[in-house]
Design a protein around this motif. Sequence first.
Motif, mmCIF file in Angstrom:
data_model
loop_
_atom_site.group_PDB
_atom_site.id
_atom_site.type_symbol
_atom_site.label_atom_id
_atom_site.label_comp_id
_atom_site.label_asym_id
_atom_site.label_seq_id
_atom_site.Cartn_x
_atom_site.Cartn_y
_atom_site.Cartn_z
ATOM 1 N N GLY A 6 0.815 -1.204 0.000
ATOM 2 C CA GLY A 6 0.000 0.000 0.000
ATOM 3 C C GLY A 6 0.848 1.252 0.000
ATOM 4 N N LEU A 7 1.924 1.249 0.794
ATOM 5 C CA LEU A 7 2.823 2.397 0.819
ATOM 6 C C LEU A 7 3.517 2.568 -0.529
ATOM 7 C CD1 LEU A 7 4.253 4.678 2.333
ATOM 8 C CD2 LEU A 7 5.945 2.986 3.130
ATOM 9 N N PHE A 8 3.907 1.446 -1.153
ATOM 10 C CA PHE A 8 4.525 1.533 -2.478
ATOM 11 C C PHE A 8 3.565 2.164 -3.473
ATOM 12 C CE2 PHE A 8 4.955 -0.221 -6.744
ATOM 13 C CZ PHE A 8 6.275 0.092 -7.043
ATOM 14 N N LEU A 9 2.289 1.766 -3.431
ATOM 15 C CA LEU A 9 1.315 2.307 -4.368
ATOM 16 C C LEU A 9 1.075 3.793 -4.116
ATOM 17 C CD1 LEU A 9 -0.273 1.340 -6.770
ATOM 18 C CD2 LEU A 9 -2.127 0.647 -5.248
ATOM 19 N N GLN A 10 1.118 4.220 -2.849
ATOM 20 C CA GLN A 10 0.998 5.649 -2.552
ATOM 21 C C GLN A 10 2.192 6.421 -3.107
ATOM 22 O OE1 GLN A 10 -0.418 6.758 1.512
ATOM 23 N NE2 GLN A 10 -0.576 4.554 1.827
ATOM 24 N N TYR A 12 4.059 5.499 -5.578
ATOM 25 C CA TYR A 12 3.905 5.440 -7.038
ATOM 26 C C TYR A 12 2.955 6.548 -7.502
ATOM 27 C CZ TYR A 12 3.629 2.943 -11.574
ATOM 28 O OH TYR A 12 3.710 2.587 -12.896
ATOM 29 N N THR A 13 1.866 6.725 -6.761
ATOM 30 C CA THR A 13 0.874 7.746 -7.100
ATOM 31 C C THR A 13 1.485 9.139 -7.073
ATOM 32 O OG1 THR A 13 -0.918 6.376 -6.201
ATOM 33 C CG2 THR A 13 -1.355 8.738 -6.449
ATOM 34 N N PHE A 14 2.179 9.476 -5.989
ATOM 35 C CA PHE A 14 2.770 10.815 -5.873
ATOM 36 C C PHE A 14 3.913 11.008 -6.865
ATOM 37 C CE2 PHE A 14 0.592 10.889 -1.748
ATOM 38 C CZ PHE A 14 0.105 12.195 -1.752
ATOM 39 N N ALA A 15 4.694 9.955 -7.095
ATOM 40 C CA ALA A 15 5.797 10.076 -8.054
ATOM 41 C C ALA A 15 5.269 10.369 -9.451
ATOM 42 C CB ALA A 15 6.628 8.788 -8.065
ATOM 43 N N THR A 16 4.177 9.699 -9.838
ATOM 44 C CA THR A 16 3.634 9.843 -11.191
ATOM 45 C C THR A 16 2.829 11.120 -11.358
ATOM 46 O OG1 THR A 16 3.511 7.428 -11.377
ATOM 47 C CG2 THR A 16 2.273 8.712 -12.986
ATOM 48 N N LEU A 17 1.970 11.423 -10.387
ATOM 49 C CA LEU A 17 1.048 12.544 -10.524
ATOM 50 C C LEU A 17 1.620 13.872 -10.052
ATOM 51 C CD1 LEU A 17 -2.309 10.896 -9.345
ATOM 52 C CD2 LEU A 17 -1.304 10.957 -11.634
ATOM 53 N N TYR A 117 -8.012 2.060 -0.163
ATOM 54 C CA TYR A 117 -8.672 3.180 0.502
ATOM 55 C C TYR A 117 -7.681 4.310 0.758
ATOM 56 C CZ TYR A 117 -11.177 5.805 4.112
ATOM 57 O OH TYR A 117 -11.776 6.810 4.847
ATOM 58 N N ARG A 118 -6.492 3.971 1.245
ATOM 59 C CA ARG A 118 -5.494 5.007 1.550
ATOM 60 C C ARG A 118 -4.980 5.677 0.280
ATOM 61 N NH1 ARG A 118 -4.040 1.150 5.553
ATOM 62 N NH2 ARG A 118 -2.407 0.250 4.234
ATOM 63 N N VAL A 119 -4.820 4.912 -0.788
ATOM 64 C CA VAL A 119 -4.346 5.506 -2.039
ATOM 65 C C VAL A 119 -5.389 6.466 -2.607
ATOM 66 C CG1 VAL A 119 -3.612 5.033 -4.408
ATOM 67 C CG2 VAL A 119 -2.869 3.522 -2.554
ATOM 68 N N THR A 120 -6.654 6.070 -2.548
ATOM 69 C CA THR A 120 -7.707 6.951 -3.064
ATOM 70 C C THR A 120 -7.793 8.223 -2.240
ATOM 71 O OG1 THR A 120 -8.957 5.013 -3.827
ATOM 72 C CG2 THR A 120 -10.149 7.100 -3.679
ATOM 73 N N LYS A 121 -7.653 8.123 -0.925
ATOM 74 C CA LYS A 121 -7.632 9.331 -0.100
ATOM 75 C C LYS A 121 -6.443 10.213 -0.462
ATOM 76 C CE LYS A 121 -10.078 10.057 2.955
ATOM 77 N NZ LYS A 121 -11.374 10.785 3.010
ATOM 78 N N ALA A 122 -5.323 9.583 -0.866
ATOM 79 C CA ALA A 122 -4.151 10.360 -1.274
ATOM 80 C C ALA A 122 -4.422 11.166 -2.535
ATOM 81 C CB ALA A 122 -2.952 9.429 -1.481
ATOM 82 N N LEU A 123 -5.348 10.681 -3.384
ATOM 83 C CA LEU A 123 -5.687 11.424 -4.598
ATOM 84 C C LEU A 123 -6.269 12.795 -4.255
ATOM 85 C CD1 LEU A 123 -7.281 8.654 -6.867
ATOM 86 C CD2 LEU A 123 -4.979 9.617 -7.000
ATOM 87 N N PHE A 437 -5.988 5.837 -15.197
ATOM 88 C CA PHE A 437 -6.938 4.961 -15.893
ATOM 89 C C PHE A 437 -6.766 3.509 -15.451
ATOM 90 C CE2 PHE A 437 -8.152 2.264 -19.511
ATOM 91 C CZ PHE A 437 -9.460 2.701 -19.727
ATOM 92 N N TYR A 438 -5.535 3.018 -15.452
ATOM 93 C CA TYR A 438 -5.321 1.612 -15.108
ATOM 94 C C TYR A 438 -5.459 1.377 -13.606
ATOM 95 C CZ TYR A 438 -3.891 1.168 -19.927
ATOM 96 O OH TYR A 438 -3.880 1.186 -21.309
ATOM 97 N N PHE A 439 -5.155 2.388 -12.796
ATOM 98 C CA PHE A 439 -5.430 2.280 -11.365
ATOM 99 C C PHE A 439 -6.933 2.159 -11.128
ATOM 100 C CE2 PHE A 439 -6.682 4.448 -7.447
ATOM 101 C CZ PHE A 439 -6.052 3.644 -6.503
ATOM 102 N N SER A 440 -7.730 2.928 -11.870
ATOM 103 C CA SER A 440 -9.189 2.853 -11.734
ATOM 104 C C SER A 440 -9.695 1.468 -12.113
ATOM 105 C CB SER A 440 -9.856 3.915 -12.608
ATOM 106 O OG SER A 440 -9.479 5.213 -12.203
ATOM 107 N N LEU A 441 -9.149 0.896 -13.193
ATOM 108 C CA LEU A 441 -9.532 -0.462 -13.579
ATOM 109 C C LEU A 441 -9.192 -1.461 -12.477
ATOM 110 C CD1 LEU A 441 -8.582 -0.787 -17.365
ATOM 111 C CD2 LEU A 441 -10.809 -1.311 -16.358
ATOM 112 N N GLY A 442 -7.998 -1.330 -11.930
ATOM 113 C CA GLY A 442 -7.615 -2.210 -10.832
ATOM 114 C C GLY A 442 -8.475 -1.997 -9.599
ATOM 115 N N ALA A 443 -8.824 -0.740 -9.320
ATOM 116 C CA ALA A 443 -9.597 -0.426 -8.121
ATOM 117 C C ALA A 443 -10.978 -1.077 -8.150
ATOM 118 C CB ALA A 443 -9.733 1.094 -7.975
ATOM 119 N N ILE A 444 -11.651 -1.032 -9.304
ATOM 120 C CA ILE A 444 -12.998 -1.621 -9.347
ATOM 121 C C ILE A 444 -12.937 -3.138 -9.161
ATOM 122 C CG2 ILE A 444 -13.900 0.250 -10.781
ATOM 123 C CD1 ILE A 444 -13.854 -1.676 -13.178
ATOM 124 N N LEU A 445 -11.828 -3.755 -9.580
ATOM 125 C CA LEU A 445 -11.683 -5.202 -9.397
ATOM 126 C C LEU A 445 -11.373 -5.547 -7.941
ATOM 127 C CD1 LEU A 445 -9.679 -5.953 -12.658
ATOM 128 C CD2 LEU A 445 -12.078 -6.501 -12.217
#
Length: 457
Positions: A6-10, A12-17, A117-123, A437-445
């Motif tokens: 989860g921390l890695f994905l957070q 990743y989110t900040f690094a990319t966005l 949940y934590r990654v989406t809140k980070a958005l 986009f691909y995070f959203s696809l993964g999130a719904i799954l």
Amino acid sequence: MTLNNGLFLQLYTFATLVACGLIQYFTGIGAVLWLPFILAFLMLGLLMMQTRYSAFALDPQELVTMTLFVGFFAMAVISTVLQSGLTVTIVGLKNELALSLVMLCMLLGFCRESQLYRVTKALYWVFYLQFPVIAYQILVVVPQRVAFKGEYEKWDSVVGTFGGDPMGGGNTAAMGLFCMLIMLLKLSEYKHGVASKKSTALHIGAAFLLCIVGEVKFVILISPLLLAFVWFAPSYVAGMKRYDLKMMLVIIGGVFSLIAIAIAILAASYVSSLGADPTTSALDIFITSLDYIFDPNYVMPSGELGRLTTLFFWFNNSDLYGLPSQLFGYGLNATNHGSSVAPGFLNIVFNLLLDSTSLSMMLWEIGLFGTLFYVMTVLYAVQIAFPRPLLANQELNHTDKQLLSWQPAYIAFIFAGLLSLPYSQILMLTPMYQFLFYFSLGAILVIRKSVLTASTQ
């Protein structure tokens, strides 16, 4: 060593966005966009090293989704290797497909719903960060661009943290679509009773304002419609109230009001910057600004084809190497004119820029069959994850309902991505939007699996 996915994905989110866009925008170092590509493969490696403390298995629908994705990915990679070699394949993956591995990793259990949940809140924090950055861009960068290039398209410099060239073309579309995602998430939270009316209005109003400032016409036109979709979409939470005719009229009226306000503001901007006739109605000015999109023979002085023109051009010229190339394409990166390592050869053959839209790129690079394969994979994932009432409202706490509320929002955002295919190139060339986009696809799954697990206990 214990790894916190989860921390890695957070990160990743900040690094990319955030980090990649700011570095590219303020330093001009485009090589930083290799970072999301590297992190995607690192994510796949971490998945393989993951230690599972509970049983994990894919159900039949998830197996079909994985099979479709792996089949599509393998077809695109093998076709490119055979036609263009390893170097072009790596560049093509970096630019166009590598970030889809985010969706695959999430499907295969890279993170749980609590980490999602934590990654989406980070958005939301990424959204809040846009405001000081955009304020600086308006006050400092826009005047410099006007002095350098004139009034025309001066707001292309306003991109928030999403990068680009401040004196050339910025990633305003990616910023606008991100703002739309925030609008969708917050409205769905309000619908599920986990966000206040004031908070919802502030988030939607502020996000829509940023889209107007960036002149992201595509988002301005579709976001009210997708907001209406989120409001009327079904939910995983049983017992959600039904909406009467009065509520439907209010929603429809709000949709058209938002569009009308945006058109009026954009028309005023065109009058001041482009010298449009101030006596012409705002709607006429706005429609005139869209004329080039629907022109089947539009070619810019730079050689870039208009959006509709790309489809006619592919239909008339895609048989360069025969029917197999029409069906399976010429390989990844074949249309990419911006690569300094491996520029697309089709641009040289035709002396035109063919990568003005993602749909054009896909038709040329992976062919008609590959394009249909891609769309089918995305739509199947959405179909199996489309919510239906499975959980009782009284059995859920605030956090649970907030997580479940995001499902319709992410689905609406995925629809926006598919709608962007014939309009923009960002789904094939902009890593910030690709990640979303691909995070959203993964999130719904991930949310789907969590709900099915909870409902069978």
